[in-house]
Motif scaffolding. Structure first.
Motif, mmCIF file in Angstrom:
data_model
loop_
_atom_site.group_PDB
_atom_site.id
_atom_site.type_symbol
_atom_site.label_atom_id
_atom_site.label_comp_id
_atom_site.label_asym_id
_atom_site.label_seq_id
_atom_site.Cartn_x
_atom_site.Cartn_y
_atom_site.Cartn_z
ATOM 1 N N LEU A 1 0.861 -1.181 0.000
ATOM 2 C CA LEU A 1 0.000 0.000 0.000
ATOM 3 C C LEU A 1 0.899 1.234 0.000
ATOM 4 C CD1 LEU A 1 -3.003 0.827 0.206
ATOM 5 C CD2 LEU A 1 -2.691 0.929 2.682
ATOM 6 N N THR A 2 0.688 2.135 -0.953
ATOM 7 C CA THR A 2 1.565 3.297 -1.087
ATOM 8 C C THR A 2 0.905 4.616 -0.703
ATOM 9 O OG1 THR A 2 0.955 3.499 -3.428
ATOM 10 C CG2 THR A 2 2.910 2.179 -2.914
ATOM 11 N N GLU A 3 -0.374 4.583 -0.359
ATOM 12 C CA GLU A 3 -1.095 5.783 0.040
ATOM 13 C C GLU A 3 -1.866 5.517 1.330
ATOM 14 O OE1 GLU A 3 -0.972 8.732 -1.281
ATOM 15 O OE2 GLU A 3 0.217 8.241 -3.069
ATOM 16 N N PRO A 4 -1.888 6.493 2.251
ATOM 17 C CA PRO A 4 -2.690 6.297 3.478
ATOM 18 C C PRO A 4 -4.172 6.273 3.140
ATOM 19 C CG PRO A 4 -1.903 8.558 3.325
ATOM 20 C CD PRO A 4 -1.226 7.799 2.216
ATOM 21 N N ARG A 5 -4.925 5.550 3.916
ATOM 22 C CA ARG A 5 -6.380 5.501 3.718
ATOM 23 C C ARG A 5 -7.065 5.512 5.068
ATOM 24 N NH1 ARG A 5 -7.645 -0.221 0.992
ATOM 25 N NH2 ARG A 5 -6.456 0.765 -0.692
ATOM 26 N N GLU A 6 -8.344 5.824 5.045
ATOM 27 C CA GLU A 6 -9.086 5.961 6.293
ATOM 28 C C GLU A 6 -9.535 4.625 6.870
ATOM 29 O OE1 GLU A 6 -12.311 8.595 5.571
ATOM 30 O OE2 GLU A 6 -11.030 10.372 5.417
ATOM 31 N N SER A 7 -9.557 3.570 6.051
ATOM 32 C CA SER A 7 -10.039 2.278 6.549
ATOM 33 C C SER A 7 -9.511 1.145 5.683
ATOM 34 C CB SER A 7 -11.570 2.241 6.569
ATOM 35 O OG SER A 7 -12.076 2.384 5.249
ATOM 36 N N VAL A 8 -9.635 -0.057 6.205
ATOM 37 C CA VAL A 8 -9.352 -1.279 5.447
ATOM 38 C C VAL A 8 -10.625 -2.111 5.467
ATOM 39 C CG1 VAL A 8 -6.880 -1.275 5.928
ATOM 40 C CG2 VAL A 8 -8.441 -2.430 7.519
ATOM 41 N N ARG A 9 -10.730 -3.071 4.546
ATOM 42 C CA ARG A 9 -11.964 -3.860 4.436
ATOM 43 C C ARG A 9 -11.651 -5.347 4.367
ATOM 44 N NH1 ARG A 9 -15.934 -3.087 0.015
ATOM 45 N NH2 ARG A 9 -14.096 -3.418 -1.286
ATOM 46 N N VAL B 1 -14.331 -18.506 12.732
ATOM 47 C CA VAL B 1 -13.775 -17.833 11.563
ATOM 48 C C VAL B 1 -12.658 -16.930 12.066
ATOM 49 C CG1 VAL B 1 -14.238 -16.271 9.644
ATOM 50 C CG2 VAL B 1 -16.005 -17.865 10.393
ATOM 51 N N SER B 2 -11.426 -17.222 11.678
ATOM 52 C CA SER B 2 -10.312 -16.408 12.166
ATOM 53 C C SER B 2 -9.151 -16.452 11.180
ATOM 54 C CB SER B 2 -9.840 -16.912 13.543
ATOM 55 O OG SER B 2 -9.351 -18.242 13.449
ATOM 56 N N GLY B 3 -8.295 -15.461 11.272
ATOM 57 C CA GLY B 3 -7.129 -15.410 10.388
ATOM 58 C C GLY B 3 -6.505 -14.029 10.438
ATOM 59 N N GLU B 4 -5.586 -13.787 9.515
ATOM 60 C CA GLU B 4 -4.937 -12.492 9.450
ATOM 61 C C GLU B 4 -4.559 -12.149 8.018
ATOM 62 O OE1 GLU B 4 -0.225 -13.426 10.312
ATOM 63 O OE2 GLU B 4 -1.496 -12.918 12.016
ATOM 64 N N VAL B 5 -4.429 -10.858 7.771
ATOM 65 C CA VAL B 5 -4.000 -10.339 6.472
ATOM 66 C C VAL B 5 -2.816 -9.413 6.735
ATOM 67 C CG1 VAL B 5 -4.620 -8.892 4.499
ATOM 68 C CG2 VAL B 5 -6.302 -10.476 5.465
ATOM 69 N N ARG B 6 -1.733 -9.609 6.010
ATOM 70 C CA ARG B 6 -0.540 -8.793 6.198
ATOM 71 C C ARG B 6 -0.228 -8.041 4.897
ATOM 72 N NH1 ARG B 6 2.758 -10.612 10.455
ATOM 73 N NH2 ARG B 6 4.654 -10.162 9.305
ATOM 74 N N PHE B 7 0.102 -6.772 5.032
ATOM 75 C CA PHE B 7 0.461 -5.982 3.858
ATOM 76 C C PHE B 7 1.565 -4.984 4.221
ATOM 77 C CE2 PHE B 7 -2.920 -3.758 6.047
ATOM 78 C CZ PHE B 7 -2.537 -2.421 6.011
ATOM 79 N N ASP B 8 2.305 -4.574 3.218
ATOM 80 C CA ASP B 8 3.443 -3.673 3.409
ATOM 81 C C ASP B 8 3.013 -2.235 3.112
ATOM 82 O OD1 ASP B 8 5.938 -2.618 3.766
ATOM 83 O OD2 ASP B 8 6.771 -3.344 1.881
ATOM 84 N N TYR B 9 3.098 -1.380 4.109
ATOM 85 C CA TYR B 9 2.743 0.028 3.914
ATOM 86 C C TYR B 9 4.004 0.842 3.637
ATOM 87 C CZ TYR B 9 1.036 4.755 4.712
ATOM 88 O OH TYR B 9 0.733 6.083 4.560
ATOM 89 N N GLN B 10 4.040 1.505 2.484
ATOM 90 C CA GLN B 10 5.182 2.323 2.094
ATOM 91 C C GLN B 10 4.722 3.725 1.692
ATOM 92 O OE1 GLN B 10 8.366 1.576 2.427
ATOM 93 N NE2 GLN B 10 7.839 -0.451 3.256
ATOM 94 N N GLY B 11 3.707 4.198 2.387
ATOM 95 C CA GLY B 11 3.166 5.518 2.090
ATOM 96 C C GLY B 11 3.620 6.577 3.077
ATOM 97 N N LYS B 12 2.912 7.674 3.082
ATOM 98 C CA LYS B 12 3.224 8.816 3.932
ATOM 99 C C LYS B 12 2.945 8.503 5.396
ATOM 100 C CE LYS B 12 1.695 13.595 4.708
ATOM 101 N NZ LYS B 12 0.750 14.645 4.241
ATOM 102 N N HIS C 1 -4.386 6.257 12.035
ATOM 103 C CA HIS C 1 -3.229 6.927 11.436
ATOM 104 C C HIS C 1 -2.217 5.878 11.001
ATOM 105 C CE1 HIS C 1 -2.125 6.106 15.588
ATOM 106 N NE2 HIS C 1 -0.869 6.433 15.356
ATOM 107 N N TRP C 2 -1.205 6.316 10.294
ATOM 108 C CA TRP C 2 -0.165 5.430 9.774
ATOM 109 C C TRP C 2 1.174 5.876 10.356
ATOM 110 C CZ3 TRP C 2 -1.888 1.327 6.942
ATOM 111 C CH2 TRP C 2 -3.205 1.413 6.471
ATOM 112 N N PRO C 3 1.551 5.345 11.522
ATOM 113 C CA PRO C 3 2.721 5.843 12.252
ATOM 114 C C PRO C 3 4.069 5.385 11.704
ATOM 115 C CG PRO C 3 1.732 4.033 13.442
ATOM 116 C CD PRO C 3 0.832 4.309 12.277
ATOM 117 N N GLN C 4 4.079 4.323 10.906
ATOM 118 C CA GLN C 4 5.348 3.761 10.425
ATOM 119 C C GLN C 4 5.164 3.161 9.043
ATOM 120 O OE1 GLN C 4 5.607 0.737 13.424
ATOM 121 N NE2 GLN C 4 6.966 1.940 14.735
#
Length: 224
Positions: A39-47, A134-145, A113-116
């Motif tokens: 993800l290269t841009e901050p956003r207000e929410s994830v889905r 029902v359980s699990g996790e989603v991992r993504f790399d944030y490289q935005g502001k 917010h996106w602190p790091q």
């Protein structure tokens, strides 16, 4: 003969140790951001989009790379058709039958917010309409502001509802209906009355029988 018996017992043990087909019910269809994406841009929410509406007691978190939570609550989004139907198994007349789910039920998780930069983790715990976890996790790399926390921000400290930990019975909701119905909540199980999972008992029986077969085979006289 002994080899045939051992093979049958091994098959039984494998069958009881494999996950139940019901565990595929009500699972995650897709996420935004996608798992292991960047993800290269901050956003207000994830889905997170499931094949049925998340249970009212569902638990969601979004954690920054250092483990700090940046989520604050969650809400159900408007159901929409899935780009690719998801196949799950449904119990009908005692048989597990495949069923295609074409409608997705979003769960929207606001991000404060996106602190790091780095890998963020979304975790989810819920209970499907038929009682499966029902359980699990989603991992993504944030490289935005990098963005600052809102004034007075305090990371949430809430924990999963006891029903998600198997301590009580979850309220049920119609599968794929998007609506929840009220249900009775049972009290915690008595600590002095432990129960064994059916697969553990089946595995123990199989091990005992197999051991008896092997002992009998060693003790039996060999034919010449």
């Amino acid at each position: 003969m002994y080899r045939k018996i051992a093979a049958v017992l091994a098959a039984v043990a494998l069958a009881v140790l494999l996950p139940s087909p019901a565990q595929a019910h009500g699972q995650l269809a897709f996420s935004d951001p996608v798992d292991r994406s960047t993800l290269t841009e901050p956003r207000e929410s994830v889905r997170l989009v499931f094949t049925e509406k998340a249970n009212t007691a569902a638990y969601f978190t979004v954690k920054a790379p250092d483990g700090t939570r940046v989520d604050h609550g969650w809400s159900g989004g408007e159901p929409k058709p899935l780009a690719s139907p998801v196949q799950e198994l449904t119990l009908r007349d005692g048989n597990w039958e495949p069923q295609l789910y074409k409608i997705g039920f979003p769960t929207v998780i606001p991000v404060s917010h996106w602190p790091q930069t780095g890998v963020y983790t979304i975790t989810y715990q819920s209970v499907a309409s038929d009682g499966d976890k029902v359980s699990g996790e989603v991992r993504f790399d944030y490289q935005g502001k990098i963005t600052a926390a809102p004034a007075g921000w305090q990371p949430p400290t809430n924990q999963p509802d006891p029903i998600l930990l198997g301590q009580t019975t979850a309220p049920q909701q119609p599968a794929g209906s998007g609506g929840a119905t009220s249900g009775a909540v049972a009290g915690p199980a008595a600590p002095d009355s432990p129960t064994w999972p059916y697969w553990a008992l089946a595995g123990l029986v199989a091990a005992v029988v197999l051991g008896g077969v092997l002992v009998h085979r060693r003790g039996a006289p060999r034919r010449r």
